[in-house]
Design a protein around this motif. Structure first.
Motif, PDB file in Angstrom:
ATOM      1  N   ASP A 196       0.826  -1.213   0.000  1.00 42.74           N
ATOM      2  CA  ASP A 196       0.000   0.000   0.000  1.00 42.74           C
ATOM      3  C   ASP A 196       0.855   1.255   0.000  1.00 42.74           C
TER       4      ASP A 196
ATOM      5  N   PRO B 275       3.183   1.633  -3.893  1.00 41.01           N
ATOM      6  CA  PRO B 275       2.298   1.133  -4.957  1.00 41.01           C
ATOM      7  C   PRO B 275       3.067   0.733  -6.211  1.00 41.01           C
TER       8      PRO B 275
ATOM      9  N   THR C 129       4.270   0.700  -9.831  1.00 44.25           N
ATOM     10  CA  THR C 129       4.467   1.741 -10.847  1.00 44.25           C
ATOM     11  C   THR C 129       5.121   1.120 -12.071  1.00 44.25           C
TER      12      THR C 129
END
Length: 288
Positions: free
Chosen positions: A226, A229, A231
């Motif tokens: 979380d 994240p 990418t």
């Protein structure tokens, strides 16, 4: 020496067994199904798994496209294309939109695939837990128990060392909220294309004797924390020096004339199509 006379090289019994394996793989998204990988006229590790899938599903009415790291004209792509065409007589194309079967190594085409198409990905290592567990017996048990702490630990160690995940390719994905899967060595840029894809995606590892699949409209999520994240590779501020594209995966090159760094579409057929469209618009504009 007697030449092979079977349509699509493989005998019908072999193709039937491989298709049965594919049906099971489609029924259990992300699950690695073992199969009796056949000897092929190319070396293991050079696409034998993907090739066996393609030869088992292709029909006389199909149109084939083969790409290798985005290029249609590489040695690997040309060799596979030649073998399939010479044993089936099917039409081949460089245009993604025209193909019904697309076999690829290390890339998913830039053009969105449709429900009428099948994408076949070549896979060198199908086991996403292999870097943390050498035993096949243990990895099978971990998959059955939905125990993927090893995969999460691998990403955590990367973050501790590099302050980011360091998986530039083959970043593991969670399929249908059940199995962690190796998406093949596609760049992270391509991972989101698997999520809710209209096309059927089949993945074959000939050397490792595994076939697995992502059925159409299946949830595929890249593993991520979380606070870190997922990418993808960013090409913000750059564009293809040939066609001007900005929202695609690009290669960084050195211009032979100027010596400067330039960017170019990795998907060569996509780039050529854009160039042709630009030339067409320029001609129409000049005649207007």
């Amino acid at each position: 020496m007697k030449t092979n006379t079977h349509f699509a090289f493989l005998d019908e019994g072999s193709k039937k067994e491989i298709r049965r394996t594919m049906l099971k793989a489609v029924a259990i998204p992300g699950y690695q199904v073992p199969f009796a990988s056949r000897e092929m006229p190319i070396a293991r590790g050079w696409g034998t798994g993907g090739l066996q899938i393609t030869l088992s599903i292709i029909g006389k009415q199909d149109v084939l496209k083969v790409i290798d790291q985005g290029a249609d004209e590489s040695v690997n792509a040309v060799s596979i294309k030649k073998l399939v065409q010479e044993t089936t007589g099917v039409e081949v194309t460089d245009q993604t939109q025209e193909a019904s079967v697309i076999q690829s190594r290390h890339r998913i085409p830039e053009v969105a695939l449709t429900k009428e198409q099948i994408l076949v990905l070549q896979v060198p290592e199908p086991e996403p837990l292999r870097n943390v567990e050498a035993s096949e017996y243990v990895t099978k048990r971990l998959h059955s128990e939905d125990e993927y702490s090893g995969a999460w630990l691998m990403l955590f160690e990367q973050i501790m060392k590099y302050n980011k995940t360091a998986t530039d390719a083959d970043h593991p994905v969670y399929v249908n909220d059940r199995y962690v899967m190796a998406p093949s060595p596609i760049p992270k840029f391509d991972n989101p294309k698997m999520h809710q894809s209209e096309s059927l995606i089949l993945l074959g590892a000939g050397r490792e004797k595994k076939i697995y699949a992502i059925p159409p409209y299946t949830d595929v999520k890249s593993l991520a924390f979380d606070d870190y994240p997922f990418t993808v590779e960013s090409f913000e501020g750059n564009h293809c020096h040939l066609c001007g594209a900005t929202d695609v995966f690009m290669d960084e090159l050195i211009d032979s004339t100027s010596g400067k760094t330039v960017y170019q579409c990795n998907d060569t057929s996509y780039c050529v199509a854009r160039l042709n469209e630009k030339e067409k618009l320029e001609v129409e504009s000049n005649h207007a």
